[in-house]
Design a protein around this motif. Structure first.
Motif: not given
Length: 88
Positions: A25-30, A50-60
């Motif tokens: 997650g932090p790597a994707l963010d950076s 809130d977790l799944v509505s963000k792009p990283q949440g979908w990737i998760l």
């Protein structure tokens, strides 16, 4: 599916989430500048949304599917069993 197999799948899911939140997650963010997943969100359904509505949440969520199937395939091969026995 036997109970120890269910427990193994649960452990794989927990490890996947931990690795994703701590490393991926932090790597994707950076790299991509996506919104950071927040573990400080409100409790319950609102926190989950809130977790799944963000792009990283979908990737998760979507990234777990290949991890799950790869685990079942590798686990069956290492145990010397048919892959089909893990789909039942």
């Amino acid at each position: 599916m036997r109970s120890h197999q269910s427990l193994e799948i649960l452990v794989v899911a927990i490890l996947y989430i931990c690795v994703f939140v701590i490393v991926v997650g932090p790597a994707l963010d950076s790299i991509a500048g996506l919104e950071t997943l927040s573990m400080d969100a409100p409790r319950g359904v609102e926190r989950t949304w809130d977790l799944v509505s963000k792009p990283q949440g979908w990737i998760l969520c979507l990234g777990y599917v290949p991890v799950h199937f790869a685990y079942l395939f590798v686990r069956a091969r290492l145990a010397g069993e048919s892959v089909d026995s893990y789909w039942v």
